[in-house]
Design a protein around this motif. Structure first.
Motif, mmCIF file in Angstrom:
data_model
loop_
_atom_site.group_PDB
_atom_site.id
_atom_site.type_symbol
_atom_site.label_atom_id
_atom_site.label_comp_id
_atom_site.label_asym_id
_atom_site.label_seq_id
_atom_site.Cartn_x
_atom_site.Cartn_y
_atom_site.Cartn_z
ATOM 1 N N GLY A 74 0.785 -1.228 0.000
ATOM 2 C CA GLY A 74 0.000 0.000 0.000
ATOM 3 C C GLY A 74 0.817 1.277 0.000
ATOM 4 N N ASN A 75 2.141 1.175 -0.046
ATOM 5 C CA ASN A 75 3.025 2.342 -0.067
ATOM 6 C C ASN A 75 3.647 2.471 -1.449
ATOM 7 O OD1 ASN A 75 2.716 2.693 2.828
ATOM 8 N ND2 ASN A 75 4.048 0.918 3.020
ATOM 9 N N LYS A 76 3.634 3.676 -2.011
ATOM 10 C CA LYS A 76 4.137 3.900 -3.358
ATOM 11 C C LYS A 76 5.642 4.164 -3.355
ATOM 12 C CE LYS A 76 3.264 6.596 -7.511
ATOM 13 N NZ LYS A 76 2.454 7.673 -8.100
ATOM 14 N N VAL A 77 6.356 3.472 -4.233
ATOM 15 C CA VAL A 77 7.794 3.698 -4.396
ATOM 16 C C VAL A 77 7.961 4.986 -5.195
ATOM 17 C CG1 VAL A 77 9.944 2.797 -5.343
ATOM 18 C CG2 VAL A 77 8.270 1.218 -4.375
ATOM 19 N N ILE A 78 8.627 5.995 -4.606
ATOM 20 C CA ILE A 78 8.788 7.274 -5.306
ATOM 21 C C ILE A 78 10.223 7.538 -5.729
ATOM 22 C CG2 ILE A 78 6.735 8.360 -4.355
ATOM 23 C CD1 ILE A 78 8.463 9.762 -2.312
ATOM 24 N N LEU A 79 11.215 6.856 -5.113
ATOM 25 C CA LEU A 79 12.607 7.071 -5.489
ATOM 26 C C LEU A 79 13.432 5.836 -5.179
ATOM 27 C CD1 LEU A 79 14.876 9.171 -6.356
ATOM 28 C CD2 LEU A 79 15.226 9.467 -3.911
ATOM 29 N N ILE A 80 14.278 5.454 -6.123
ATOM 30 C CA ILE A 80 15.235 4.381 -5.917
ATOM 31 C C ILE A 80 16.611 4.946 -6.187
ATOM 32 C CG2 ILE A 80 16.045 2.115 -6.694
ATOM 33 C CD1 ILE A 80 13.177 1.487 -7.530
ATOM 34 N N SER A 81 17.481 4.902 -5.177
ATOM 35 C CA SER A 81 18.861 5.362 -5.351
ATOM 36 C C SER A 81 19.806 4.212 -5.006
ATOM 37 C CB SER A 81 19.148 6.588 -4.487
ATOM 38 O OG SER A 81 19.121 6.249 -3.128
ATOM 39 N N GLN A 82 21.115 4.478 -4.989
ATOM 40 C CA GLN A 82 22.104 3.421 -4.824
ATOM 41 C C GLN A 82 21.971 2.641 -3.533
ATOM 42 O OE1 GLN A 82 25.882 5.288 -5.341
ATOM 43 N NE2 GLN A 82 25.747 5.261 -7.577
ATOM 44 N N ASN A 83 21.598 3.289 -2.445
ATOM 45 C CA ASN A 83 21.533 2.578 -1.171
ATOM 46 C C ASN A 83 20.249 2.800 -0.396
ATOM 47 O OD1 ASN A 83 21.942 5.192 -0.476
ATOM 48 N ND2 ASN A 83 23.628 4.831 0.927
ATOM 49 N N GLN A 84 19.235 3.375 -1.040
ATOM 50 C CA GLN A 84 17.983 3.608 -0.336
ATOM 51 C C GLN A 84 16.804 3.650 -1.288
ATOM 52 O OE1 GLN A 84 18.347 7.336 1.673
ATOM 53 N NE2 GLN A 84 18.258 8.556 -0.178
ATOM 54 N N VAL A 85 15.635 3.459 -0.722
ATOM 55 C CA VAL A 85 14.376 3.573 -1.450
ATOM 56 C C VAL A 85 13.453 4.432 -0.601
ATOM 57 C CG1 VAL A 85 12.336 2.317 -2.257
ATOM 58 C CG2 VAL A 85 14.602 1.367 -2.637
ATOM 59 N N ILE A 86 12.784 5.379 -1.231
ATOM 60 C CA ILE A 86 11.852 6.243 -0.513
ATOM 61 C C ILE A 86 10.440 5.862 -0.926
ATOM 62 C CG2 ILE A 86 11.097 8.602 -0.090
ATOM 63 C CD1 ILE A 86 13.964 9.503 -0.600
ATOM 64 N N LEU A 87 9.599 5.624 0.092
ATOM 65 C CA LEU A 87 8.203 5.255 -0.121
ATOM 66 C C LEU A 87 7.301 6.379 0.344
ATOM 67 C CD1 LEU A 87 8.349 1.665 1.405
ATOM 68 C CD2 LEU A 87 8.538 2.267 -0.995
ATOM 69 N N ASN A 88 6.186 6.572 -0.348
ATOM 70 C CA ASN A 88 5.175 7.528 0.078
ATOM 71 C C ASN A 88 4.115 6.750 0.838
ATOM 72 O OD1 ASN A 88 3.643 9.783 0.421
ATOM 73 N ND2 ASN A 88 2.967 9.919 -1.708
ATOM 74 N N THR A 89 4.016 6.981 2.148
ATOM 75 C CA THR A 89 3.068 6.271 2.999
ATOM 76 C C THR A 89 1.956 7.211 3.436
ATOM 77 O OG1 THR A 89 4.210 6.771 5.063
ATOM 78 C CG2 THR A 89 4.971 4.843 3.853
ATOM 79 N N ASP A 90 0.971 6.671 4.134
ATOM 80 C CA ASP A 90 -0.121 7.498 4.657
ATOM 81 C C ASP A 90 0.381 8.518 5.666
ATOM 82 O OD1 ASP A 90 -1.939 6.103 3.116
ATOM 83 O OD2 ASP A 90 -2.444 4.690 4.721
ATOM 84 N N SER A 91 1.448 8.164 6.390
ATOM 85 C CA SER A 91 1.977 9.064 7.413
ATOM 86 C C SER A 91 3.159 9.896 6.923
ATOM 87 C CB SER A 91 2.395 8.249 8.639
ATOM 88 O OG SER A 91 3.372 7.303 8.282
#
Length: 111
Positions: A74-91
């Motif tokens: 239920g969380n959208k993947v908004i960025l993938i970089s070399q050592n991290q992934v950022i998800l857009n969550t409800d909070s």
């Protein structure tokens, strides 16, 4: 004889019902919450790997492959970089790191 058998049957049923309501004193405190804790652990997101090749970026989260704009629990993947992934969550945004920040060197920069 039948009366004696009937009384024995009734008494055995009463003790069976009473035994069901007893609490085991040897059971650790909070043991009944173990199932809930296991569910929370299984829903935790773990970034296993990131693959960046040319124009393609893939993240492996909980053993499954995702791209930008895919949804993970239920969380959208908004960025993938070399050592991290950022998800857009409800909070808000949640950042997942590979290996809990323990990356020593980047393989592309003189491993």
């Amino acid at each position: 004889m039948r009366l004696l058998f009937f009384i024995f049957l009734c008494l055995s049923q009463i003790t069976f019902v009473a035994a069901k309501t007893l609490i085991d004193p040897t059971k650790p405190q909070g043991a009944f919450h173990q199932k809930k804790m296991q569910d929370e652990v299984s829903s935790a997101l773990v970034l296993n790997a990131v693959f960046i090749t040319g124009q393609s970026k893939y993240a492996v989260i909980n053993g499954k492959q995702y791209r930008v704009a895919d949804f993970v629990q239920g969380n959208k993947v908004i960025l993938i970089s070399q050592n991290q992934v950022i998800l857009n969550t409800d909070s808000g945004e949640k950042t997942l790191f590979i290996n809990n920040h323990n990356i020593k060197k980047d393989i592309n920069n003189g491993f």
